[in-house]
Design an enzyme around this catalytic site. Structure first.
Site, short mmCIF file in Angstrom:
data_model
loop_
_atom_site.label_atom_id
_atom_site.label_comp_id
_atom_site.label_asym_id
_atom_site.label_seq_id
_atom_site.Cartn_x
_atom_site.Cartn_y
_atom_site.Cartn_z
N GLU A 109 0.82 -1.20 0.00
CA GLU A 109 0.00 0.00 0.00
C GLU A 109 0.86 1.26 0.00
O GLU A 109 0.58 2.23 -0.72
CB GLU A 109 -0.94 -0.01 1.21
CG GLU A 109 -1.73 1.27 1.42
CD GLU A 109 -2.67 1.61 0.27
OE1 GLU A 109 -3.11 2.78 0.21
OE2 GLU A 109 -2.94 0.72 -0.57
N HIS A 139 -12.48 5.37 -7.47
CA HIS A 139 -11.03 5.58 -7.41
C HIS A 139 -10.36 5.00 -8.66
O HIS A 139 -9.47 5.63 -9.25
CB HIS A 139 -10.49 4.91 -6.14
CG HIS A 139 -9.08 5.27 -5.82
ND1 HIS A 139 -8.61 6.56 -5.77
CD2 HIS A 139 -8.00 4.48 -5.52
CE1 HIS A 139 -7.32 6.56 -5.45
NE2 HIS A 139 -6.94 5.31 -5.30
#
Length: 351
Positions: free
Chosen positions: A74, A138
């Protein structure tokens, strides 16, 4: 300055594509909540690794124990997103400094706006616990950024000297190119909705779904965009029937899009011009790759590398359709002046 802009534009395009692929990998490897806060990771600029840092992080987020491999995925994604954002800012700065007005100021500024919205949705992805509509948006914003960067790159390249078709025949490509782009956007949404609702394996057979071609559940349930706040969506919350419905609608969307793109490619080939042939081959190649990956995902039961390649294939197909639209609306296909037709006729007479 134009050459510098082009080189920076190309670098931004490549890194934006990589960012989209990496973002899909993070999502598909269930690392989207590897860092439960934003923009840091458990309050750090990197991933906490010292024993006391890990203890403090797990005390602050007891429901999310530190898993360093997921957290690093991430964070690397966030670092790359920051680099892309800076590059887009540099493109806008160059465009506004250009006194010749050859660089796309408006487009570069609009891209910054999209990136700012994308940052907001990146934060919401974490804070709303990978809510499907947020994660899908997104994804769409990321592909929008890729599209704008690609459109800038196409627009600042040297104009093509390819021969032009007759105005009437070229004009037919305008509605076709728009239809292809709209259908592709819808199909990308369906693909994102399938992935974010963990419905990729809801239909284990192909081409049918559990031996049938009909939806298994109600469309209203399968495509309900908002389920409220405070829900952890990691792993999905829909039942098997709803997920199967999402999956089979995605397949039907792929079928419709494929037929349209094949028809457009056949029409381009019929025009018998080098530029049109290149566009047709790009469309057919990207489409064939995406279909093969999609079918392979079912038969191989969703290996991570192939699922990520499916996202890359969608981005490539989007670029091919955008190249078609740019050629039609901004390039030689859209402008067929009488002088060009006369030149072609005079050359034919001389030959």
């Amino acid at each position: 300055m134009l050459q510098t802009f082009n080189r920076l534009n190309l670098l931004t395009l490549v890194l934006t594509f990589c960012l989209i692929v990496l973002g899909a990998y993070v999502r598909l490897s269930h690392a989207g909540l590897g860092c439960p806060d934003w923009p840091g990771c458990y309050g750090h600029i990197g991933v906490p690794d010292a024993a006391h840092e890990v203890a403090a992080a797990e005390a602050a987020y007891p429901e999310r124990p530190v898993q360093a491999p997921k957290a690093w995925k991430e964070m690397v994604h966030r670092y790359l997103a920051g680099i892309v954002g800076l590059l887009i800012g540099a493109l806008a700065a160059l465009a506004w400094r250009d006194r010749s007005h050859r660089l796309p100021r408006g487009l570069a500024t609009a891209t910054i706006g999209v990136v700012l919205v994308q940052i907001v949705f990146g934060a919401l992805t974490v804070t709303l616990k990978v809510k499907p509509i947020i994660v899908t948006t997104h994804l769409l914003l990321g592909l929008t950024t890729l599209s704008l960067v690609f459109w800038m790159w196409l627009g600042t390249r040297a104009p093509s000297d390819q021969p032009q078709a007759a105005p009437l025949r070229a004009a037919l490509l305008k509605p076709l190119s728009i239809a292809a782009l709209l259908l592709l956007c819808g199909q990308i949404f369906l693909g994102g909705w399938t992935s974010t609702n963990y419905a990729a394996l809801a239909c284990p057979d192909f081409p049918a779904c559990h031996g049938s071609f009909a939806p298994k559940g109600e469309l209203g349930v399968a495509f309900k965009l908002w389920h409220g706040l405070g829900i952890d969506y990691e792993g999905g919350i829909l039942d098997v029937a709803a997920r199967a419905t999402i999956h089979i609608v995605h397949r039907y969307g792929a079928l419709v899009l494929s037929l349209v793109l094949i028809g457009i490619a056949a029409y381009l080939l019929s025009l018998k011009r080098a530029l049109y042939r290149q566009l047709a081959l790009a469309l057919l190649g990207a489409l064939a790759l995406q279909v093969l990956i999609g079918v392979g995902l079912i038969h191989l039961q969703l290996p991570l590398w192939l699922a990520d390649a499916h996202n890359a294939g969608a981005a490539l197909l989007l670029l091919a359709v955008l190249a078609l639209n740019h050629a039609v609306w901004q390039g030689g296909l859209a402008r067929c002046p009488a002088s060009s037709s006369a030149d072609l006729e005079s050359r034919a007479e001389r030959s």
